[in-house]
Design a protein around this motif. Structure first.
Motif, PDB file in Angstrom:
ATOM      1  N   UNK A 171       0.695  -1.222   0.254  1.00 20.25           N
ATOM      2  CA  UNK A 171      -0.037   0.062   0.013  1.00 20.25           C
ATOM      3  C   UNK A 171       0.829   1.224   0.005  1.00 20.25           C
ATOM      4  N   UNK A 172       1.848   1.281   0.713  1.00 21.32           N
ATOM      5  CA  UNK A 172       2.774   2.314   0.958  1.00 21.32           C
ATOM      6  C   UNK A 172       3.707   2.514  -0.395  1.00 21.32           C
ATOM      7  N   UNK A 173       3.868   1.301  -0.960  1.00 24.39           N
ATOM      8  CA  UNK A 173       4.536   1.682  -2.429  1.00 24.39           C
ATOM      9  C   UNK A 173       3.692   2.234  -3.374  1.00 24.39           C
ATOM     10  N   UNK A 174       2.506   1.724  -3.522  1.00 25.07           N
ATOM     11  CA  UNK A 174       1.532   2.261  -4.386  1.00 25.07           C
ATOM     12  C   UNK A 174       1.198   3.613  -4.369  1.00 25.07           C
ATOM     13  N   UNK A 175       1.256   4.133  -3.055  1.00 24.61           N
ATOM     14  CA  UNK A 175       0.884   5.540  -2.820  1.00 24.61           C
ATOM     15  C   UNK A 175       2.385   6.646  -3.169  1.00 24.61           C
ATOM     16  N   UNK A 176       3.202   5.794  -3.096  1.00 24.58           N
ATOM     17  CA  UNK A 176       4.616   6.723  -3.338  1.00 24.58           C
ATOM     18  C   UNK A 176       5.295   7.037  -2.243  1.00 24.58           C
ATOM     19  N   UNK A 177       4.658   6.622  -0.967  1.00 22.12           N
ATOM     20  CA  UNK A 177       5.371   6.714   0.286  1.00 22.12           C
ATOM     21  C   UNK A 177       6.585   5.887   0.403  1.00 22.12           C
ATOM     22  N   UNK A 178       6.784   4.889  -0.393  1.00 22.84           N
ATOM     23  CA  UNK A 178       8.111   4.125  -0.395  1.00 22.84           C
ATOM     24  C   UNK A 178       8.382   3.821  -1.508  1.00 22.84           C
ATOM     25  N   UNK A 179       9.374   3.535  -2.090  1.00 26.67           N
ATOM     26  CA  UNK A 179       9.869   3.448  -3.410  1.00 26.67           C
ATOM     27  C   UNK A 179       9.683   1.802  -3.723  1.00 26.67           C
ATOM     28  N   UNK A 180       9.385   1.543  -4.787  1.00 28.54           N
ATOM     29  CA  UNK A 180       8.924  -0.027  -5.567  1.00 28.54           C
ATOM     30  C   UNK A 180      10.110  -0.655  -5.189  1.00 28.54           C
ATOM     31  N   UNK A 181      10.076  -1.894  -5.020  1.00 27.82           N
ATOM     32  CA  UNK A 181      11.257  -2.803  -4.851  1.00 27.82           C
ATOM     33  C   UNK A 181      10.567  -4.423  -5.164  1.00 27.82           C
ATOM     34  N   UNK A 188       2.354  -7.649  -5.515  1.00 28.74           N
ATOM     35  CA  UNK A 188       1.289  -7.360  -6.567  1.00 28.74           C
ATOM     36  C   UNK A 188       1.047  -8.695  -7.340  1.00 28.74           C
ATOM     37  N   UNK A 189       2.062  -9.452  -7.791  1.00 28.23           N
ATOM     38  CA  UNK A 189       1.778 -10.719  -8.460  1.00 28.23           C
ATOM     39  C   UNK A 189       0.892 -11.541  -7.450  1.00 28.23           C
ATOM     40  N   UNK A 190       1.305 -11.835  -6.281  1.00 25.62           N
ATOM     41  CA  UNK A 190       0.442 -12.607  -5.625  1.00 25.62           C
ATOM     42  C   UNK A 190      -1.083 -12.097  -5.466  1.00 25.62           C
ATOM     43  N   UNK A 191      -1.372 -10.749  -5.152  1.00 27.95           N
ATOM     44  CA  UNK A 191      -2.706 -10.258  -5.173  1.00 27.95           C
ATOM     45  C   UNK A 191      -3.439 -10.295  -6.568  1.00 27.95           C
ATOM     46  N   UNK A 192      -2.707 -10.129  -7.463  1.00 27.62           N
ATOM     47  CA  UNK A 192      -3.104 -10.020  -8.925  1.00 27.62           C
ATOM     48  C   UNK A 192      -3.528  -8.567  -9.151  1.00 27.62           C
ATOM     49  N   UNK A 193      -3.098  -7.598  -8.086  1.00 27.20           N
ATOM     50  CA  UNK A 193      -3.409  -6.201  -8.365  1.00 27.20           C
ATOM     51  C   UNK A 193      -2.538  -5.674  -9.239  1.00 27.20           C
ATOM     52  N   UNK A 194      -2.834  -4.586  -9.886  1.00 24.96           N
ATOM     53  CA  UNK A 194      -1.855  -3.790 -10.916  1.00 24.96           C
ATOM     54  C   UNK A 194      -1.756  -2.341 -10.368  1.00 24.96           C
ATOM     55  N   UNK A 195      -2.535  -1.567  -9.459  1.00 26.03           N
ATOM     56  CA  UNK A 195      -2.616  -0.510  -8.984  1.00 26.03           C
ATOM     57  C   UNK A 195      -3.354  -0.249  -7.700  1.00 26.03           C
ATOM     58  N   UNK A 196      -3.639   1.054  -7.264  1.00 26.31           N
ATOM     59  CA  UNK A 196      -4.204   1.144  -5.817  1.00 26.31           C
ATOM     60  C   UNK A 196      -5.654   0.481  -5.899  1.00 26.31           C
ATOM     61  N   UNK A 197      -6.361   0.957  -7.074  1.00 23.85           N
ATOM     62  CA  UNK A 197      -7.937   0.386  -7.178  1.00 23.85           C
ATOM     63  C   UNK A 197      -7.957  -0.948  -7.348  1.00 23.85           C
ATOM     64  N   UNK A 198      -7.091  -1.634  -7.911  1.00 26.79           N
ATOM     65  CA  UNK A 198      -7.451  -3.075  -7.963  1.00 26.79           C
ATOM     66  C   UNK A 198      -7.111  -3.750  -6.762  1.00 26.79           C
ATOM     67  N   UNK A 199      -6.075  -3.201  -6.106  1.00 27.70           N
ATOM     68  CA  UNK A 199      -5.685  -3.731  -4.730  1.00 27.70           C
ATOM     69  C   UNK A 199      -6.715  -3.577  -3.635  1.00 27.70           C
ATOM     70  N   UNK A 200      -7.463  -2.307  -3.697  1.00 29.44           N
ATOM     71  CA  UNK A 200      -8.600  -2.142  -2.965  1.00 29.44           C
ATOM     72  C   UNK A 200      -9.576  -3.272  -3.043  1.00 29.44           C
ATOM     73  N   UNK A 201      -9.873  -3.561  -4.316  1.00 30.40           N
ATOM     74  CA  UNK A 201     -10.809  -4.730  -4.667  1.00 30.40           C
ATOM     75  C   UNK A 201     -10.481  -5.881  -3.940  1.00 30.40           C
TER      76      UNK A 201
END
Length: 302
Positions: A171-181, A188-201
Motif C-alpha cells: 500500500x505504501x509503495x502504491x501511494x509513493x510513500x516508499x519506493x517500489x522494490x 502485486x503478483x500474489x494479489x493479482x493487483x496492478x494499481x491502487x484501485x485493483x488492490x482495494x478490490x
C-alpha cells in the motif's frame, strides 16, 4: 496413539484436523489401525459451519475411497480438532448440523495438536498456519490455551497475520510513500493487483485465508528490511505465547503447522534450544478423540 485394542467399538474412526486453509483426515479401523489419509478444503468454523461440514464430508469420502470402503456416517466415530470452536455460537451450530455419526468428539485444534505432538505427555505447542494458537498439556491432562483470538486482532505470527502486515508495505509503495522494490512487485503478483484501485478490490474481498496466501512471500523476502522486521516480531510473539503457558521454561516445545519449519530458525535462540519435533500431528490427536468418543458412547449404551 497408533493402535486401539478396546473391542467395544466396531465401526470406523476418523481423526479430523480442520483449519482456515484445509482439512486433513485419518481413517482408521476400530483398533486404531490407520487405513487411509485424505485432505479437503477449509473447515475452520470462522468460514461458516455449512462449509466446514462440506469440507469434512468431502475429505472423509476421499479417505474411504482411498481405502476402497463404503462411506456411511452411521459407521463412524469422529474426532474433530477445529479452529474456531472457542466461539460458543459457532460450536453449537456445528454440533447442531452434524450428520448421523455413531459418535462425535469436538475440541480446539490446539488441543488435538498438543495431544498429538507430545503423545499425551506434558508439553507446549504453537500451531502456526492460516491462524495460530498455543497450548500446553500438564501431567494431570489439563490443557491451557494462549492466543488464538482470531483474525484480524489475534492469531499472532500466523499466515494471515503476516499477510495482513505485508500488504501494508505494498500500500505504501502504491501511494509513493516508499519506493517500489522486488518485494512489492512480488506482492502485486500474489494479489493479482496492478494499481491502487485493483488492490482495494482485493482487500475488500479478502478473508484470513486470502491474507495467508501472502505469507510465503514474506519468508521468500526475509532479507528485505521490512520483511525481516516483521519476521523478528513474529518470532517474539511466538516466544511470548510459550512463556505464557510455561513461565518456568521446563516443558518441551513443538512448533506445528504449515509455518513451523520456516519459523524454526527465526525464533529467539533461547526458545530454539527447547524445540522438539512433534511426535504426531493434529489429525493423529483428533483420532484419539474419535477413539474416546466411540468408546464412551458404547459404554454409555451398555
Amino acid at each position: 496413539m497408533n493402535t486401539f485394542t478396546d473391542s467395544t467399538f466396531d465401526g470406523f474412526l476418523l481423526g479430523i484436523d480442520g483449519g482456515g486453509s484445509g482439512t486433513r483426515v485419518i481413517l482408521a479401523d476400530a483398533r486404531g489401525v490407520e487405513l487411509a489419509r485424505a485432505t479437503g478444503g477449509p473447515s475452520g468454523l470462522a468460514l461458516g459451519v455449512e462449509r466446514a461440514w462440506q469440507s469434512i464430508g468431502d475429505a472423509c469420502k476421499r479417505a474411504f475411497d482411498a481405502a476402497s470402503l463404503a462411506f456411511d456416517w452411521r459407521d463412524c466415530a469422529l474426532g474433530c480438532g477445529l479452529a474456531g470452536v472457542n466461539n460458543a455460537d459457532w460450536l453449537a451450530a456445528f454440533l447442531g448440523s452434524a450428520p448421523p455419526v455413531r459418535a462425535l468428539g469436538v475440541e480446539s485444534d490446539a488441543y488435538t495438536t498438543v495431544l498429538g505432538a507430545h503423545g499425551g505427555e506434558p508439553g507446549v505447542i504453537v500451531a502456526l498456519g492460516t491462524g495460530s494458537i498455543a497450548a500446553s498439556l500438564d501431567r494431570a491432562g489439563a490443557c491451557r490455551i494462549a492466543g488464538g483470538y482470531g483474525f484480524p486482532s489475534g492469531d499472532e505470527a500466523s499466515g494471515a497475520w503476516l499477510g495482513l502486515r505485508a500488504v501494508v508495505h505494498l500500500q505504501r509503495v502504491l501511494d509513493g510513500r516508499l519506493p517500489a522494490d522486488d518485494w512489492s512487485r512480488a506482492l502485486l503478483r500474489h494479489t493479482g493487483a496492478t494499481d491502487r484501485d485493483s488492490l482495494v478490490v482485493w482487500l475488500c474481498a479478502s478473508n484470513q485465508t486470502a491474507y495467508a496466501t501472502l505469507a510465503p512471500c514474506v519468508f521468500e523476502f526475509r532479507d528485505h528490511p521490512a520483511a525481516a522486521q516483521l519476521l523478528a516480531q513474529a518470532g517474539r510473539e511466538i516466544e511470548m505465547l510459550v512463556a505464557a503457558l510455561d513461565p518456568a521454561g521446563v516443558m518441551p516445545v513443538a512448533l506445528c503447522g504449515g509455518l513451523a519449519a520456516p519459523y524454526e530458525p527465526l525464533v529467539p535462540a533461547a526458545l530454539r534450544e527447547r524445540l522438539r519435533a512433534p511426535l504426531a500431528d493434529s489429525a493423529a490427536g483428533a483420532l484419539e478423540l474419535a477413539r474416546r468418543a466411540g468408546t464412551h458412547r458404547k459404554r454409555t449404551l451398555e
